[in-house]
Every structure is written in structure tokens, then in C-alpha cells.
Design a protein around this motif. Structure first.
Motif, PDB file in Angstrom:
ATOM      1  N   LYS A   1       0.863  -1.173   0.000  1.00  0.00           N
ATOM      2  CA  LYS A   1       0.000   0.000   0.000  1.00  0.00           C
ATOM      3  C   LYS A   1       0.907   1.232   0.000  1.00  0.00           C
ATOM      4  CE  LYS A   1      -3.728   2.303   2.387  1.00  0.00           C
ATOM      5  NZ  LYS A   1      -4.607   2.341   3.535  1.00  0.00           N
ATOM      6  N   ILE A   2       0.715   2.080  -0.983  1.00  0.00           N
ATOM      7  CA  ILE A   2       1.524   3.290  -1.097  1.00  0.00           C
ATOM      8  C   ILE A   2       0.784   4.430  -0.409  1.00  0.00           C
ATOM      9  CG2 ILE A   2       2.526   4.954  -2.702  1.00  0.00           C
ATOM     10  CD1 ILE A   2       2.781   2.673  -4.712  1.00  0.00           C
ATOM     11  N   SER A   3       1.486   5.071   0.489  1.00  0.00           N
ATOM     12  CA  SER A   3       0.868   6.195   1.202  1.00  0.00           C
ATOM     13  C   SER A   3       1.422   7.524   0.685  1.00  0.00           C
ATOM     14  CB  SER A   3       1.110   6.055   2.706  1.00  0.00           C
ATOM     15  OG  SER A   3       2.491   6.124   2.957  1.00  0.00           O
ATOM     16  N   ALA A   4       1.526   7.620  -0.622  1.00  0.00           N
ATOM     17  CA  ALA A   4       2.008   8.845  -1.251  1.00  0.00           C
ATOM     18  C   ALA A   4       1.074   9.196  -2.395  1.00  0.00           C
ATOM     19  CB  ALA A   4       3.420   8.669  -1.762  1.00  0.00           C
ATOM     20  N   ASP A   5       0.866  10.469  -2.571  1.00  0.00           N
ATOM     21  CA  ASP A   5      -0.013  10.932  -3.636  1.00  0.00           C
ATOM     22  C   ASP A   5       0.839  11.520  -4.755  1.00  0.00           C
ATOM     23  OD1 ASP A   5      -1.972  11.969  -5.250  1.00  0.00           O
ATOM     24  OD2 ASP A   5      -3.078  12.933  -3.626  1.00  0.00           O
ATOM     25  N   LEU A   6       1.193  10.694  -5.726  1.00  0.00           N
ATOM     26  CA  LEU A   6       2.050  11.130  -6.821  1.00  0.00           C
ATOM     27  C   LEU A   6       1.352  12.136  -7.733  1.00  0.00           C
ATOM     28  CD1 LEU A   6       3.764   7.745  -7.703  1.00  0.00           C
ATOM     29  CD2 LEU A   6       4.695   9.644  -6.381  1.00  0.00           C
ATOM     30  N   LYS A   7       0.050  12.026  -7.838  1.00  0.00           N
ATOM     31  CA  LYS A   7      -0.706  12.984  -8.655  1.00  0.00           C
ATOM     32  C   LYS A   7      -0.628  14.376  -8.027  1.00  0.00           C
ATOM     33  CE  LYS A   7      -5.141  13.521 -10.939  1.00  0.00           C
ATOM     34  NZ  LYS A   7      -6.476  12.953 -11.144  1.00  0.00           N
ATOM     35  N   LYS A   8      -0.771  14.420  -6.718  1.00  0.00           N
ATOM     36  CA  LYS A   8      -0.662  15.692  -6.004  1.00  0.00           C
ATOM     37  C   LYS A   8       0.742  16.276  -6.169  1.00  0.00           C
ATOM     38  CE  LYS A   8      -1.011  17.513  -1.285  1.00  0.00           C
ATOM     39  NZ  LYS A   8      -1.181  17.145   0.118  1.00  0.00           N
ATOM     40  N   LEU A   9       1.747  15.414  -6.076  1.00  0.00           N
ATOM     41  CA  LEU A   9       3.128  15.862  -6.253  1.00  0.00           C
ATOM     42  C   LEU A   9       3.345  16.429  -7.653  1.00  0.00           C
ATOM     43  CD1 LEU A   9       6.107  16.117  -5.370  1.00  0.00           C
ATOM     44  CD2 LEU A   9       6.421  13.777  -6.181  1.00  0.00           C
ATOM     45  N   SER A  10       2.857  15.734  -8.660  1.00  0.00           N
ATOM     46  CA  SER A  10       3.070  16.180 -10.039  1.00  0.00           C
ATOM     47  C   SER A  10       2.440  17.548 -10.295  1.00  0.00           C
ATOM     48  CB  SER A  10       2.541  15.150 -11.036  1.00  0.00           C
ATOM     49  OG  SER A  10       1.133  15.080 -10.979  1.00  0.00           O
ATOM     50  N   LYS A  11       1.340  17.826  -9.633  1.00  0.00           N
ATOM     51  CA  LYS A  11       0.698  19.139  -9.783  1.00  0.00           C
ATOM     52  C   LYS A  11       1.475  20.237  -9.057  1.00  0.00           C
ATOM     53  CE  LYS A  11      -4.019  17.475 -10.358  1.00  0.00           C
ATOM     54  NZ  LYS A  11      -5.371  17.406  -9.784  1.00  0.00           N
ATOM     55  N   GLN A  12       2.143  19.877  -7.955  1.00  0.00           N
ATOM     56  CA  GLN A  12       2.825  20.879  -7.141  1.00  0.00           C
ATOM     57  C   GLN A  12       4.295  21.085  -7.500  1.00  0.00           C
ATOM     58  OE1 GLN A  12       2.145  20.515  -2.975  1.00  0.00           O
ATOM     59  NE2 GLN A  12      -0.062  20.272  -3.210  1.00  0.00           N
ATOM     60  N   ILE A  13       4.882  20.189  -8.292  1.00  0.00           N
ATOM     61  CA  ILE A  13       6.303  20.288  -8.646  1.00  0.00           C
ATOM     62  C   ILE A  13       6.664  21.655  -9.254  1.00  0.00           C
ATOM     63  CG2 ILE A  13       7.964  19.444 -10.388  1.00  0.00           C
ATOM     64  CD1 ILE A  13       8.217  17.876  -7.926  1.00  0.00           C
ATOM     65  N   PRO A  14       5.920  22.179 -10.219  1.00  0.00           N
ATOM     66  CA  PRO A  14       6.312  23.487 -10.780  1.00  0.00           C
ATOM     67  C   PRO A  14       6.402  24.594  -9.728  1.00  0.00           C
ATOM     68  CG  PRO A  14       4.674  22.456 -12.178  1.00  0.00           C
ATOM     69  CD  PRO A  14       4.758  21.628 -10.929  1.00  0.00           C
ATOM     70  N   ASN A  15       5.456  24.639  -8.797  1.00  0.00           N
ATOM     71  CA  ASN A  15       5.490  25.664  -7.739  1.00  0.00           C
ATOM     72  C   ASN A  15       6.631  25.418  -6.757  1.00  0.00           C
ATOM     73  OD1 ASN A  15       3.333  27.149  -8.714  1.00  0.00           O
ATOM     74  ND2 ASN A  15       1.829  25.983  -7.544  1.00  0.00           N
ATOM     75  N   ILE A  16       6.886  24.158  -6.446  1.00  0.00           N
ATOM     76  CA  ILE A  16       7.975  23.830  -5.526  1.00  0.00           C
ATOM     77  C   ILE A  16       9.307  24.272  -6.121  1.00  0.00           C
ATOM     78  CG2 ILE A  16       9.265  21.916  -4.492  1.00  0.00           C
ATOM     79  CD1 ILE A  16       6.550  20.451  -4.194  1.00  0.00           C
ATOM     80  N   ILE A  17       9.512  23.996  -7.401  1.00  0.00           N
ATOM     81  CA  ILE A  17      10.760  24.389  -8.063  1.00  0.00           C
ATOM     82  C   ILE A  17      10.869  25.906  -8.149  1.00  0.00           C
ATOM     83  CG2 ILE A  17      11.993  24.328 -10.273  1.00  0.00           C
ATOM     84  CD1 ILE A  17      10.990  21.415 -10.539  1.00  0.00           C
ATOM     85  N   LYS A  18       9.783  26.565  -8.478  1.00  0.00           N
ATOM     86  CA  LYS A  18       9.771  28.034  -8.568  1.00  0.00           C
ATOM     87  C   LYS A  18      10.144  28.659  -7.222  1.00  0.00           C
ATOM     88  CE  LYS A  18       6.715  31.872  -9.759  1.00  0.00           C
ATOM     89  NZ  LYS A  18       5.356  32.240 -10.178  1.00  0.00           N
ATOM     90  N   GLU A  19       9.540  28.173  -6.148  1.00  0.00           N
ATOM     91  CA  GLU A  19       9.838  28.690  -4.803  1.00  0.00           C
ATOM     92  C   GLU A  19      11.292  28.405  -4.420  1.00  0.00           C
ATOM     93  OE1 GLU A  19       7.018  26.896  -2.168  1.00  0.00           O
ATOM     94  OE2 GLU A  19       5.309  27.897  -3.099  1.00  0.00           O
ATOM     95  N   HIS A  20      11.786  27.233  -4.795  1.00  0.00           N
ATOM     96  CA  HIS A  20      13.168  26.869  -4.480  1.00  0.00           C
ATOM     97  C   HIS A  20      14.145  27.801  -5.205  1.00  0.00           C
ATOM     98  CE1 HIS A  20      16.490  24.354  -3.215  1.00  0.00           C
ATOM     99  NE2 HIS A  20      16.904  24.298  -4.472  1.00  0.00           N
ATOM    100  N   LEU A  21      13.885  28.082  -6.470  1.00  0.00           N
ATOM    101  CA  LEU A  21      14.760  28.984  -7.228  1.00  0.00           C
ATOM    102  C   LEU A  21      14.767  30.397  -6.637  1.00  0.00           C
ATOM    103  CD1 LEU A  21      14.028  27.915 -10.913  1.00  0.00           C
ATOM    104  CD2 LEU A  21      16.158  27.619  -9.644  1.00  0.00           C
ATOM    105  N   ILE A  22      13.611  30.875  -6.235  1.00  0.00           N
ATOM    106  CA  ILE A  22      13.518  32.208  -5.630  1.00  0.00           C
ATOM    107  C   ILE A  22      14.314  32.242  -4.321  1.00  0.00           C
ATOM    108  CG2 ILE A  22      11.934  33.840  -4.512  1.00  0.00           C
ATOM    109  CD1 ILE A  22       9.859  33.005  -6.702  1.00  0.00           C
ATOM    110  N   ASP A  23      14.139  31.222  -3.492  1.00  0.00           N
ATOM    111  CA  ASP A  23      14.890  31.142  -2.232  1.00  0.00           C
ATOM    112  C   ASP A  23      16.389  31.046  -2.494  1.00  0.00           C
ATOM    113  OD1 ASP A  23      12.535  31.227  -0.807  1.00  0.00           O
ATOM    114  OD2 ASP A  23      12.492  29.080  -0.365  1.00  0.00           O
ATOM    115  N   TYR A  24      16.761  30.277  -3.505  1.00  0.00           N
ATOM    116  CA  TYR A  24      18.177  30.089  -3.830  1.00  0.00           C
ATOM    117  C   TYR A  24      18.818  31.414  -4.241  1.00  0.00           C
ATOM    118  CZ  TYR A  24      22.396  27.842  -5.562  1.00  0.00           C
ATOM    119  OH  TYR A  24      23.702  27.460  -5.751  1.00  0.00           O
ATOM    120  N   VAL A  25      18.147  32.158  -5.111  1.00  0.00           N
ATOM    121  CA  VAL A  25      18.696  33.441  -5.581  1.00  0.00           C
ATOM    122  C   VAL A  25      18.806  34.438  -4.423  1.00  0.00           C
ATOM    123  CG1 VAL A  25      18.256  35.419  -7.098  1.00  0.00           C
ATOM    124  CG2 VAL A  25      17.998  33.106  -7.970  1.00  0.00           C
ATOM    125  N   LYS A  26      17.825  34.455  -3.533  1.00  0.00           N
ATOM    126  CA  LYS A  26      17.904  35.338  -2.358  1.00  0.00           C
ATOM    127  C   LYS A  26      19.122  34.991  -1.503  1.00  0.00           C
ATOM    128  CE  LYS A  26      12.989  36.314  -1.794  1.00  0.00           C
ATOM    129  NZ  LYS A  26      11.792  36.083  -0.981  1.00  0.00           N
TER     130      LYS A  26
END
Length: 130
Positions: free
Chosen positions: A6-31
Motif C-alpha cells: 500500500k503506497i501512502s504517497a499521492d504522486l498525482k498531487k506531487l506532479s501538480k505541485q512540482i512546478p510551484n515547488i521548483i519556482k519557490e526553491h529557485l527564488i529562495d536560492y537566488v535570495k
């Protein structure tokens, strides 16, 4: 033998949030690059902690004029720096005295990078959770 997984991870939810996670990470990195570069200039060190030796043949060092320091700005996922700062970072100026080391100061230090990596991992874990 029969295995039930039984997998207790929501890969569909992750796939939808990846672009925002990467965007936020890049902004934090540049700061953090801006912050750490300013610390490097203040402390006269490069990104690896090596001491900068800033002896000029003529004129004022960049640390005294503050032109380079004040030109460092992060806006969203972009870092702007004065043209002469970019050239100094890559050792392209020949007006420095021999054995002068003023390179590799634009960047992020290991502590900031670790904190950002941990924050990124937490964002991924949160997005994977159901």
C-alpha cells in the motif's frame, strides 16, 4: 507467497505541485546567493571560504566604493550584479596586482545550501503526503 503493498504517497498531487515547488526553491536560492555574496564581500572570502587578496594597481577596491555590493539584487529567480563584479568573479580583470585573488565570491555557502536542500525536501514530502 503473496505480497500486498500500500503506497501512502499521492504522486498525482506531487506532479501538480512540482512546478510551484521548483519556482519557490529557485527564488529562495537566488535570495541566498545575494545574501551570501554580500557576506563574502564583507568578510573578504570566496564561496569556499578562501581569503580574498584585493590589492589594486590603482583606484579604490570595490569594497570601499560599495558599487558592487549595492548592485547585487535578487528579484524573483534572477540575480543582477554590476558588470565589473561579474568580470571580477571570473578573474577577467588584469588591473590587479600580481598574486591578487578576487575571484569566485558570487555564490552560496555550504550552510545555506544545506538549509535550502532540507526545505526543498520538506516541500516534496508535504506534496507526497495524502
Amino acid at each position: 507467497m503473496k505480497l500486498n503493498l500500500k503506497i501512502s504517497a499521492d504522486l498525482k498531487k506531487l506532479s501538480k505541485q512540482i512546478p510551484n515547488i521548483i519556482k519557490e526553491h529557485l527564488i529562495d536560492y537566488v535570495k541566498n546567493v545575494e545574501k551570501d555574496t554580500k557576506l563574502n564581500i564583507d568578510n573578504s572570502t570566496d564561496v569556499d571560504g578562501k581569503s580574498l587578496n584585493r590589492e589594486y594597481k590603482r583606484g579604490q577596491p570595490l569594497i570601499e566604493t560599495k558599487t558592487l555590493f549595492n548592485s547585487l539584487k535578487s528579484k524573483k529567480n534572477k540575480l543582477t550584479v554590476a558588470k565589473h563584479g561579474y568580470h571580477h568573479n571570473y578573474g577577467e580583470y588584469k588591473h590587479l596586482r600580481i598574486k591578487t585573488y578576487v575571484e569566485n565570491f558570487i555564490g552560496i555557502n555550504a550552510n545555506s545550501e544545506k538549509l535550502l536542500d532540507d526545505k526543498f525536501s520538506k516541500r516534496i514530502d508535504k506534496a507526497l503526503s495524502k
